[in-house]
Every structure is written in C-alpha cells, then in structure tokens.
Design an enzyme around this catalytic site. Sequence first.
Site, mmCIF file in Angstrom:
data_model
loop_
_atom_site.group_PDB
_atom_site.id
_atom_site.type_symbol
_atom_site.label_atom_id
_atom_site.label_comp_id
_atom_site.label_asym_id
_atom_site.label_seq_id
_atom_site.Cartn_x
_atom_site.Cartn_y
_atom_site.Cartn_z
ATOM 1 N N GLU A 114 4.008 -9.957 14.359
ATOM 2 C CA GLU A 114 3.362 -10.541 15.544
ATOM 3 C C GLU A 114 3.591 -12.046 15.600
ATOM 4 O O GLU A 114 3.769 -12.615 16.663
ATOM 5 C CB GLU A 114 1.873 -10.213 15.547
ATOM 6 C CG GLU A 114 1.637 -8.830 16.121
ATOM 7 C CD GLU A 114 0.245 -8.341 15.867
ATOM 8 O OE1 GLU A 114 -0.042 -8.043 14.698
ATOM 9 O OE2 GLU A 114 -0.536 -8.267 16.827
ATOM 10 N N ARG A 148 0.826 -1.211 0.000
ATOM 11 C CA ARG A 148 0.000 0.000 0.000
ATOM 12 C C ARG A 148 0.861 1.263 0.000
ATOM 13 O O ARG A 148 0.403 2.320 -0.459
ATOM 14 C CB ARG A 148 -1.003 -0.029 1.159
ATOM 15 C CG ARG A 148 -2.101 -1.084 0.939
ATOM 16 C CD ARG A 148 -3.035 -1.178 2.136
ATOM 17 N NE ARG A 148 -2.373 -1.663 3.318
ATOM 18 C CZ ARG A 148 -2.364 -2.935 3.723
ATOM 19 N NH1 ARG A 148 -3.004 -3.843 3.030
ATOM 20 N NH2 ARG A 148 -1.728 -3.285 4.819
HETATM 21 P P1 AMP Z 1 4.448 -2.439 11.974
HETATM 22 O O1 AMP Z 1 5.709 -2.961 11.351
HETATM 23 O O2 AMP Z 1 4.066 -3.168 13.223
HETATM 24 O O3 AMP Z 1 4.503 -0.940 12.177
HETATM 25 O O4 AMP Z 1 3.264 -2.766 10.963
HETATM 26 C C1 AMP Z 1 3.009 -1.932 9.876
HETATM 27 C C2 AMP Z 1 2.647 -2.717 8.652
HETATM 28 O O5 AMP Z 1 1.659 -3.708 8.922
HETATM 29 C C3 AMP Z 1 2.058 -1.796 7.622
HETATM 30 O O6 AMP Z 1 2.577 -2.175 6.342
HETATM 31 C C4 AMP Z 1 0.552 -2.012 7.710
HETATM 32 O O7 AMP Z 1 -0.009 -2.065 6.417
HETATM 33 C C5 AMP Z 1 0.380 -3.331 8.421
HETATM 34 N N1 AMP Z 1 -0.524 -3.256 9.596
HETATM 35 C C6 AMP Z 1 -0.182 -3.546 10.883
HETATM 36 N N2 AMP Z 1 -1.228 -3.400 11.715
HETATM 37 C C7 AMP Z 1 -2.268 -3.000 10.959
HETATM 38 C C8 AMP Z 1 -3.649 -2.652 11.248
HETATM 39 N N3 AMP Z 1 -4.163 -2.699 12.492
HETATM 40 N N4 AMP Z 1 -4.430 -2.250 10.209
HETATM 41 C C9 AMP Z 1 -3.923 -2.185 8.951
HETATM 42 N N5 AMP Z 1 -2.656 -2.508 8.623
HETATM 43 C C10 AMP Z 1 -1.824 -2.902 9.602
#
Ligand code: AMP
Length: 173
Positions: free
Chosen positions: A95, A58
């Site tokens: 996760e 995205r």
């Molecule tokens: P992080 O590395 O934990 O910051 O996760 C960010 C990535 O995971 C991004 O590319 C988001 O598209 C996706 N992502 C993680 N959590 C969500 C959420 N609650 N809603 C939508 N996309 C998420």
Amino acid sequence: MDLDAVIRRVPDFPKPGIMFYDVTSIFTNPAALAYVVDEMAELYPAKAIDGVIAIESRGFILGAPYAIRAGVPLVLARKKGKLPGRTVEESYELEYGRATLEIHVADLTPGKRWLIVDDLIATGGTIEAVGKMVKRREGEVAGVFAIVGLPFLNYAAKIGEYAPKTLIDFEGE
Ligand code: AMP
C-alpha cells in the site's frame, strides 16, 4: 472449527482504516492450529505437491507442519537480505512503497509442483511475486493456500489462475 470466533480483529492496525486479521490467535489455540494444518493436508495431498513455499513470517508457521505431514521440502520466501545463499528475487507493490522477497535458487528445483502458503491474501501482490519466482525457475504453482481471504480487494485479478484456497473470507468492515 469456528475460525471466525478464533481470529482476533484489530481495527486501525497498522494504520487507520485497516482491519487487521491477527492469526496469532489461531497459533495460540492448539485445536484451531491443528484444524488449519489438517485442512491444508486434506486440500493438498502429498501426491499433488513436490514442495511447499512458505512466506515470511506467518506463512512459515503453516508451511513447516504441512511439509512434515506431506513429506515434502519446505522452502522459505524471505524478506530481502536474510538468505545467505544465491537467490532469485521479486519486488511487489505494498500500500505504501515496495517490498522484495527472495528464495534460494538452489531450493527452487526446476520442474517441481509448488504449494505457496501465507496466512492471509489481501491484494494478492505477495503471492503473485512468489508465483513469478516459481515460473522463472520453470516450476509450476500447483496450489495457493491461506487461512484468510479478503476477496473484496480483488486478489482474483492477480492470482486467480492459481485457484487460491482459503478457510475463511471476510468482506470490508
Ligand atoms: P497482499 O500482498 O496484499 O495480498 O498482502 C498479504 C500480506 O500482507 C500477507 O502476508 C498478510 O500477512 C499481510 N496483510 C495484508 N492485509 C492484512 C490484513 N488486513 N490483516 C492481516 N494481515 C494482512
């Protein structure tokens, strides 16, 4: 622009207990998408940025119009195994398990100021991984942009040094 009203929430996706903030409902709304790209261009004027690194998938949607507007190169951070040329790679925790992103070495010209773009920042692990690749190539992270921030997941601990900017933040629901 009321992004709160435009962003679709999908509870329990991709697994129970996760509220998924689905920005495809911005992409299908031309006024909302134009607003997001306008904000990016205003927050990160061309004179402050040498190139934009967009994160699969995205982030690609936001990186391309920004790159055209700012007149800077668009570099892709892709999931492992997709880029044909020599790459720099970085793994990070999800996760469940780990993921790896790659960037073409030839695209990450040393000494440049990069804007890193994704749709949403949750724990900050994805952005942190891209930041490490930039630093390994002797670049500077000059900005981090996402439409949505989830500050309650404490991404500031990982990427606060980059002063990430978001257009809307959500607390745990
Ligand atoms: P992080 O590395 O934990 O910051 O996760 C960010 C990535 O995971 C991004 O590319 C988001 O598209 C996706 N992502 C993680 N959590 C969500 C959420 N609650 N809603 C939508 N996309 C998420």
